[in-house]
Scaffold this motif. Structure first.
Motif, PDB file in Angstrom:
ATOM      1  N   HIS A  74       0.804  -1.227   0.000  1.00 24.19           N
ATOM      2  CA  HIS A  74       0.000   0.000   0.000  1.00 24.19           C
ATOM      3  C   HIS A  74       0.837   1.278   0.000  1.00 24.19           C
ATOM      4  N   ASN A  75       2.170   1.131  -0.023  1.00 20.36           N
ATOM      5  CA  ASN A  75       3.066   2.285  -0.084  1.00 20.36           C
ATOM      6  C   ASN A  75       2.755   3.299   1.026  1.00 20.36           C
ATOM      7  N   VAL A  76       2.805   2.816   2.262  1.00 23.67           N
ATOM      8  CA  VAL A  76       2.487   3.666   3.408  1.00 23.67           C
ATOM      9  C   VAL A  76       3.744   3.925   4.245  1.00 23.67           C
ATOM     10  N   ASP A  77       3.680   4.941   5.089  1.00 24.48           N
ATOM     11  CA  ASP A  77       4.800   5.298   5.972  1.00 24.48           C
ATOM     12  C   ASP A  77       4.783   4.496   7.273  1.00 24.48           C
ATOM     13  N   ILE A  78       3.582   4.140   7.707  1.00 26.51           N
ATOM     14  CA  ILE A  78       3.415   3.404   8.959  1.00 26.51           C
ATOM     15  C   ILE A  78       2.374   2.308   8.760  1.00 26.51           C
ATOM     16  N   LEU A 138       4.944  -0.516  12.610  1.00 26.83           N
ATOM     17  CA  LEU A 138       6.162  -0.556  11.807  1.00 26.83           C
ATOM     18  C   LEU A 138       6.299   0.816  11.151  1.00 26.83           C
ATOM     19  N   ILE A 139       7.372   1.526  11.521  1.00 26.72           N
ATOM     20  CA  ILE A 139       7.494   2.952  11.209  1.00 26.72           C
ATOM     21  C   ILE A 139       8.700   3.204  10.315  1.00 26.72           C
ATOM     22  N   LYS A 140       8.518   4.003   9.297  1.00 22.45           N
ATOM     23  CA  LYS A 140       9.637   4.403   8.445  1.00 22.45           C
ATOM     24  C   LYS A 140      10.684   5.096   9.321  1.00 22.45           C
ATOM     25  N   ARG A 141      11.945   4.726   9.109  1.00 22.28           N
ATOM     26  CA  ARG A 141      13.037   5.151   9.972  1.00 22.28           C
ATOM     27  C   ARG A 141      13.065   6.664  10.222  1.00 22.28           C
ATOM     28  N   GLU A 142      12.998   7.448   9.141  1.00 21.32           N
ATOM     29  CA  GLU A 142      13.130   8.905   9.301  1.00 21.32           C
ATOM     30  C   GLU A 142      11.995   9.498  10.139  1.00 21.32           C
TER      31      GLU A 142
END
Length: 328
Positions: free
Chosen positions: A107-111, A157-161
């Motif tokens: 789904h191309n999500v950030d979280i 699950l969170i994108k690192r930045e």
């Protein structure tokens, strides 16, 4: 690679089960960071034992600095593209990481986040797995997140930045309640799985269990800051209206709990809550989602607190007696 950050403090009874569930994940490209926050039991030893038998496990030993600083220490040294927080007395289903990573890629999500099931007295809540997946912008899903209690740090699950931009405030109680709104502000799209793959352990000796009868002043201070945060955000007016209603309802809910068990006239949380209701009177008076019955209660708490508190205790006496007896 995914970095799993696990703060550890005096959890020798629960730590092996937690680490077994993490090290047994179907998604194996993990960096597992254990932050031993000055444990005084055998937790430190258990951490080192797992590090010796699994090369993915890295242990950081530090002087006790609190949960927020333990998570921040993990963030400082992690190398993964995505971050997952897990509490050391909890556990996860063997495919939790894989399922969340699939959501991010599909789904191309950030979280990507999931719901949880409770574990009480060693028994995990029985609930059929729900395959429902919800995706959208944070603005679209903000109300859903609050209504379903998805504001915890764990199970995401969170994108690192994004994680690095939302470090935890040291020595703050209810740190999740403060941190997650800041985290979500910087996210564009999110995905929510209603599958209950995170297992939350209810412990009688946990910090949150001990606070059920008394709320720390940090909760009122966080509410104060969140009101400002959302007012200055780019969220829709409907979302701002909803959050205003939600924050004040949560504040007064905890106020009721505290006055039910605490008659100390100098209790910091009680005093700050009254102050906040007076200071932000214009906000809750204008909020269309707060009923007039609640608004009258807020006015009384702010300006006639002793009258309100006595009326509340008298009208809820039967329930309070029942709760007191259940504690015996």
């Amino acid at each position: 690679m995914i970095s799993v950050i696990i703060p550890v403090y005096n959890v020798e009874k629960y730590l092996n089960e937690c680490l077994n569930s993490v090290c047994s994940q179907t998604f194996e490209n993990l960096e597992i960071i254990l932050v031993d926050d000055g444990s005084t039991d055998d937790s430190s030893k258990i951490c080192d034992e797992w590090s010796a038998k699994d090369s993915r496990v890295r242990v950081i030993h530090q002087l006790n600095a609190g949960l927020s600083e333990a998570r921040n220490s993990g963030l400082k040294y992690c190398k993964g593209d995505y971050i997952l927080y897990i509490d050391s007395d909890d556990s996860i289903e063997e495919d939790l990481v894989e399922s969340l990573m699939n959501l991010i890629e599909k789904h191309n999500v950030d979280i990507a986040m999931c719901t949880h099931r409770l574990k009480v007295n060693g028994i995990v809540e029985k609930r059929p797995f729900n395959s429902k997946i919800i995706t959208g912008t944070v603005n679209e899903l903000l109300k859903f997140i609050f209504e379903n209690g998805l504001w915890h740090a764990w199970g995401k699950l969170i994108k690192r930045e994004l994680a690095l931009e939302a470090k935890f405030i040291p020595r703050l109680i209810y740190e999740d309640y403060e941190n997650t709104p800041r985290l979500l502000l910087n996210a564009k799209r999110i995905a929510i799985s209603m599958d209950g793959r995170y297992i939350y352990s209810v412990r009688g000796d946990s910090i949150m269990e001990q606070r059920k009868k008394s709320t720390d002043v940090d909760f009122a201070k966080i509410t104060d800051e969140l009101l400002k945060l959302y007012e200055e955000s780019n969220y829709s007016s409907d979302n701002k209206n909803f959050v205003c209603s939600f924050l004040f309802k949560q504040l007064v809910y905890n106020y009721h709990i505290t006055i039910s068990w605490n008659i100390n006239k100098t209790n910091e949380f009680i005093l700050y809550s009254r102050h906040l209701l007076r200071k932000e009177k214009s906000k809750w008076l204008k909020c269309s989602l707060i009923s007039w019955k609640r608004k009258i209660a807020y006015l009384m708490i702010g300006y006639l607190p002793f009258l309100y508190d006595n009326i509340y205790r008298i009208t809820h006496k039967a329930r309070l007696n029942l709760d007191s007896q259940s504690e015996l």
